[in-house]
Structures are given as C-alpha cells and as structure tokens.
Scaffold this motif. Structure first.
Motif, PDB file in Angstrom:
ATOM      1  N   ASN A  36      48.097  25.943  48.835  1.00  0.00           N
ATOM      2  CA  ASN A  36      47.176  26.095  49.972  1.00  0.00           C
ATOM      3  C   ASN A  36      45.803  26.629  49.580  1.00  0.00           C
ATOM      4  OD1 ASN A  36      49.196  25.255  51.708  1.00  0.00           O
ATOM      5  ND2 ASN A  36      49.885  27.328  52.180  1.00  0.00           N
ATOM      6  N   GLU A  37      45.782  27.549  48.598  1.00  0.00           N
ATOM      7  CA  GLU A  37      44.556  28.281  48.286  1.00  0.00           C
ATOM      8  C   GLU A  37      43.985  27.966  46.900  1.00  0.00           C
ATOM      9  OE1 GLU A  37      43.010  30.279  50.346  1.00  0.00           O
ATOM     10  OE2 GLU A  37      44.435  31.223  51.729  1.00  0.00           O
ATOM     11  N   GLY A  38      44.797  27.344  46.047  1.00  0.00           N
ATOM     12  CA  GLY A  38      44.356  27.086  44.672  1.00  0.00           C
ATOM     13  C   GLY A  38      44.490  28.317  43.792  1.00  0.00           C
ATOM     14  N   LEU A  39      44.115  28.178  42.513  1.00  0.00           N
ATOM     15  CA  LEU A  39      44.212  29.294  41.567  1.00  0.00           C
ATOM     16  C   LEU A  39      43.247  30.436  41.905  1.00  0.00           C
ATOM     17  CD1 LEU A  39      44.716  27.364  38.221  1.00  0.00           C
ATOM     18  CD2 LEU A  39      46.309  28.997  39.240  1.00  0.00           C
ATOM     19  N   ARG A  40      42.339  30.187  42.835  1.00  0.00           N
ATOM     20  CA  ARG A  40      41.442  31.241  43.323  1.00  0.00           C
ATOM     21  C   ARG A  40      42.256  32.431  43.846  1.00  0.00           C
ATOM     22  NH1 ARG A  40      38.725  31.896  48.237  1.00  0.00           N
ATOM     23  NH2 ARG A  40      39.950  30.191  49.080  1.00  0.00           N
ATOM     24  N   ALA A  41      43.452  32.138  44.396  1.00  0.00           N
ATOM     25  CA  ALA A  41      44.311  33.214  44.907  1.00  0.00           C
ATOM     26  C   ALA A  41      44.719  34.151  43.776  1.00  0.00           C
ATOM     27  CB  ALA A  41      45.554  32.624  45.574  1.00  0.00           C
ATOM     28  N   VAL A  42      45.045  33.581  42.624  1.00  0.00           N
ATOM     29  CA  VAL A  42      45.409  34.384  41.447  1.00  0.00           C
ATOM     30  C   VAL A  42      44.217  35.248  41.044  1.00  0.00           C
ATOM     31  CG1 VAL A  42      46.096  34.280  39.014  1.00  0.00           C
ATOM     32  CG2 VAL A  42      47.074  32.655  40.658  1.00  0.00           C
ATOM     33  N   LYS A  43      43.056  34.622  40.976  1.00  0.00           N
ATOM     34  CA  LYS A  43      41.831  35.311  40.537  1.00  0.00           C
ATOM     35  C   LYS A  43      41.484  36.486  41.451  1.00  0.00           C
ATOM     36  CE  LYS A  43      37.129  34.054  39.086  1.00  0.00           C
ATOM     37  NZ  LYS A  43      36.177  34.732  39.984  1.00  0.00           N
ATOM     38  N   GLU A  44      41.556  36.249  42.747  1.00  0.00           N
ATOM     39  CA  GLU A  44      41.143  37.297  43.683  1.00  0.00           C
ATOM     40  C   GLU A  44      42.130  38.461  43.727  1.00  0.00           C
ATOM     41  OE1 GLU A  44      39.352  36.286  47.379  1.00  0.00           O
ATOM     42  OE2 GLU A  44      38.517  34.407  46.623  1.00  0.00           O
ATOM     43  N   LYS A  79      44.058  39.343  41.168  1.00  0.00           N
ATOM     44  CA  LYS A  79      43.892  40.038  39.889  1.00  0.00           C
ATOM     45  C   LYS A  79      42.628  40.908  39.895  1.00  0.00           C
ATOM     46  CE  LYS A  79      45.133  41.048  35.712  1.00  0.00           C
ATOM     47  NZ  LYS A  79      46.387  41.775  35.439  1.00  0.00           N
ATOM     48  N   GLU A  80      41.577  40.395  40.480  1.00  0.00           N
ATOM     49  CA  GLU A  80      40.337  41.186  40.556  1.00  0.00           C
ATOM     50  C   GLU A  80      40.515  42.414  41.457  1.00  0.00           C
ATOM     51  OE1 GLU A  80      37.378  38.357  41.735  1.00  0.00           O
ATOM     52  OE2 GLU A  80      37.039  37.663  39.680  1.00  0.00           O
ATOM     53  N   ALA A  81      41.292  42.251  42.514  1.00  0.00           N
ATOM     54  CA  ALA A  81      41.521  43.371  43.440  1.00  0.00           C
ATOM     55  C   ALA A  81      42.450  44.431  42.831  1.00  0.00           C
ATOM     56  CB  ALA A  81      42.110  42.852  44.751  1.00  0.00           C
ATOM     57  N   PHE A  82      43.372  43.972  41.971  1.00  0.00           N
ATOM     58  CA  PHE A  82      44.361  44.886  41.375  1.00  0.00           C
ATOM     59  C   PHE A  82      44.444  44.642  39.860  1.00  0.00           C
ATOM     60  CE2 PHE A  82      45.575  43.685  45.673  1.00  0.00           C
ATOM     61  CZ  PHE A  82      45.541  44.923  46.309  1.00  0.00           C
ATOM     62  N   PRO A  83      43.395  45.029  39.129  1.00  0.00           N
ATOM     63  CA  PRO A  83      43.311  44.684  37.703  1.00  0.00           C
ATOM     64  C   PRO A  83      44.419  45.283  36.840  1.00  0.00           C
ATOM     65  CG  PRO A  83      41.526  46.184  38.349  1.00  0.00           C
ATOM     66  CD  PRO A  83      42.192  45.738  39.603  1.00  0.00           C
ATOM     67  N   VAL A 139      48.695  25.927  31.748  1.00  0.00           N
ATOM     68  CA  VAL A 139      48.765  27.342  31.366  1.00  0.00           C
ATOM     69  C   VAL A 139      47.366  27.872  31.049  1.00  0.00           C
ATOM     70  CG1 VAL A 139      49.637  28.985  29.635  1.00  0.00           C
ATOM     71  CG2 VAL A 139      51.171  27.244  30.593  1.00  0.00           C
ATOM     72  N   SER A 140      46.559  27.061  30.372  1.00  0.00           N
ATOM     73  CA  SER A 140      45.200  27.521  30.038  1.00  0.00           C
ATOM     74  C   SER A 140      44.382  27.731  31.310  1.00  0.00           C
ATOM     75  CB  SER A 140      44.494  26.530  29.103  1.00  0.00           C
ATOM     76  OG  SER A 140      44.117  25.358  29.786  1.00  0.00           O
ATOM     77  N   GLN A 141      44.557  26.861  32.296  1.00  0.00           N
ATOM     78  CA  GLN A 141      43.843  27.008  33.570  1.00  0.00           C
ATOM     79  C   GLN A 141      44.271  28.287  34.294  1.00  0.00           C
ATOM     80  OE1 GLN A 141      41.167  24.920  33.226  1.00  0.00           O
ATOM     81  NE2 GLN A 141      41.367  24.625  35.430  1.00  0.00           N
ATOM     82  N   ALA A 142      45.584  28.482  34.403  1.00  0.00           N
ATOM     83  CA  ALA A 142      46.079  29.678  35.084  1.00  0.00           C
ATOM     84  C   ALA A 142      45.600  30.940  34.369  1.00  0.00           C
ATOM     85  CB  ALA A 142      47.605  29.646  35.144  1.00  0.00           C
ATOM     86  N   SER A 143      45.599  30.899  33.038  1.00  0.00           N
ATOM     87  CA  SER A 143      45.138  32.052  32.247  1.00  0.00           C
ATOM     88  C   SER A 143      43.676  32.357  32.544  1.00  0.00           C
ATOM     89  CB  SER A 143      45.299  31.778  30.747  1.00  0.00           C
ATOM     90  OG  SER A 143      46.648  31.551  30.427  1.00  0.00           O
ATOM     91  N   SER A 144      42.876  31.295  32.637  1.00  0.00           N
ATOM     92  CA  SER A 144      41.440  31.494  32.862  1.00  0.00           C
ATOM     93  C   SER A 144      41.164  32.090  34.239  1.00  0.00           C
ATOM     94  CB  SER A 144      40.674  30.175  32.683  1.00  0.00           C
ATOM     95  OG  SER A 144      40.935  29.296  33.762  1.00  0.00           O
ATOM     96  N   PHE A 145      42.122  31.933  35.165  1.00  0.00           N
ATOM     97  CA  PHE A 145      41.983  32.521  36.498  1.00  0.00           C
ATOM     98  C   PHE A 145      42.635  33.897  36.591  1.00  0.00           C
ATOM     99  CE2 PHE A 145      40.640  28.318  37.610  1.00  0.00           C
ATOM    100  CZ  PHE A 145      39.888  28.452  38.766  1.00  0.00           C
ATOM    101  N   GLY A 146      43.144  34.402  35.457  1.00  0.00           N
ATOM    102  CA  GLY A 146      43.637  35.776  35.434  1.00  0.00           C
ATOM    103  C   GLY A 146      45.141  35.956  35.462  1.00  0.00           C
ATOM    104  N   ALA A 147      45.918  34.856  35.427  1.00  0.00           N
ATOM    105  CA  ALA A 147      47.380  35.000  35.440  1.00  0.00           C
ATOM    106  C   ALA A 147      47.867  35.642  34.143  1.00  0.00           C
ATOM    107  CB  ALA A 147      48.040  33.644  35.623  1.00  0.00           C
ATOM    108  N   ASP A 148      48.796  36.582  34.256  1.00  0.00           N
ATOM    109  CA  ASP A 148      49.422  37.200  33.085  1.00  0.00           C
ATOM    110  C   ASP A 148      50.693  36.451  32.683  1.00  0.00           C
ATOM    111  OD1 ASP A 148      47.742  39.736  32.866  1.00  0.00           O
ATOM    112  OD2 ASP A 148      48.411  39.834  34.952  1.00  0.00           O
TER     113      ASP A 148
END
Length: 210
Positions: free
Chosen positions: A38-46, A48-52, A70-79
């Motif tokens: 629904n929201e895209g990987l932006r959800a992961v990024k936001e 992660k930014e809110a709770f680093p 995996v590289s895309q998810a990583s670039s958006f902050g996924a651990d």
C-alpha cells in the motif's frame, strides 16, 4: 528470545503511532507485506527514521530478483528482509550475498513449504540468518498453528536462528516459549488489543521469563 511486532493493517502515520507506544518492549518492528504494497518501501524508511535504534524488518516475501530486492530494501533502511523458502536456491543465495554485502540479515519465510525439515536443512546450509515457520492468515482461519513445524526445524538447523509467526496471542505464548524459538513474531495479538502498550509489556515480560 526476541519479540518482533508485525504491522500489517496500518498506514505510515498509524505505524509510527503504534511503534511509539511499544518501542521499549519490542526488539524488531516488521513493516508487513500489506503495508509495503500500500505504501511502498517509504514505510520502512519513515519508521526507521522515526526510530533509528529499533531494528526494522521489511516483509517483502521475495520470490525472484532477490539481490536487487534486498539492495532496495537496504537502501530504504531495512535491517532484515524476508524471502520465501519456496524461492529458487539461486534466489536465496542472491539474497544472502547482498545482505552480507550490506551488513543486513535475511529471514526466510517457510509459508507453503511441504517438507519442512528438508527445506530447513537446505536453507541452513545456504547461510540464511533466520528460518521462520509461519502459519498464514488463511490457515489460521481453519485452526492451524506453527508449533510442530517449529520443533521440526529446531531439530535440524545448526546455524540459522529460528522464528515463529502466525496467530500468536498471550494465551498461546507459553506454548511458543516452550519451543524456544529465537524470535517470536506477533501482530494482532498486540495491535488488535485494547491496550497495546500494556499487552506488549506482558508479552515482553513472559518472554524474558523464558
């Protein structure tokens, strides 16, 4: 044992609101597949930014083009990023290689796997970080659970950590804890309760008692 909170039925502001209530009790926050759709990987990024300081898992359920995903998810902050156990071995290898390169982890979701033990052994040898038994939403509806599958995986896995997901609630938690997975994944068992913070606290307390 660690606790992962699965967020499936929220938008980004709702996700951040839920995490703000429970972050002291959960080790990993999962941005569930419906949220990513629904929201895209932006959800992961936001998130992660809110709770680093909180680990964030992107539940992409990868089937193909695994290194790229995996590289895309990583670039958006996924651990941690998920791939399906029914994917090709080459895809699993690609996911593991990219995750190692990025300093991330791979969780393999065993949903729809028929021969649990054999596949778990193969995945373990391929170097994945977590192997997760998962009773999907549609099977939970007909009364299935993951506990026997978890025991089967634990009997063969030598390196990977084990995880369990699917319909876990406070009243079934003791059975899960008895099977001693490394990671317990809870969604509606926390987010669907009236007092989310109190419920998360109870989960954490029981897990800590082991």
């Amino acid at each position: 044992m660690k606790l992962q909170l699965a967020l499936d039925l929220v938008n980004i502001p709702q996700a951040i609101e839920v995490v703000s209530q429970v972050q002291e009790y959960v080790d990993i926050v999962e941005i569930g597949t419906p949220v990513v759709i629904n929201e895209g990987l932006r959800a992961v990024k936001e998130v992660k930014e809110a709770f680093p300081n909180t680990k964030v898992l992107a539940d992409l359920k990868i089937m193909d083009a695994a290194g790229y995903e995996v590289s895309q998810a990583s670039s958006f902050g996924a651990d941690i990023v998920t791939i399906l156990a029914v994917a090709e071995d080459e895809s699993i290898k690609g996911a593991v290689a990219e995750a190692k390169k990025q300093g991330k982890e791979i969780l393999v979701d065993m949903i729809a796997v028929k021969d649990i033990k054999t596949r778990a052994q193969e995945l373990d040898e391929l170097g994945v970080d977590y192997i997760c038994v998962h009773t999907g939403y549609d099977l939970q509806a007909v009364g299935k659970n993951s506990f026997d599958d978890l025991k089967a995986i634990k009997s063969v896995v030598k390196q990977a950590k084990t995880a369990v997901a699917g319909g876990i609630k406070l009243d079934t938690l003791s059975e899960v804890i008895a099977a001693q997975p490394d990671l317990i994944i809870v969604g509606g068992g926390i987010t669907g309760q009236e007092n989310i913070k109190e419920t998360a606290s109870q989960f954490k307390e029981l897990i800590a008692q082991g």
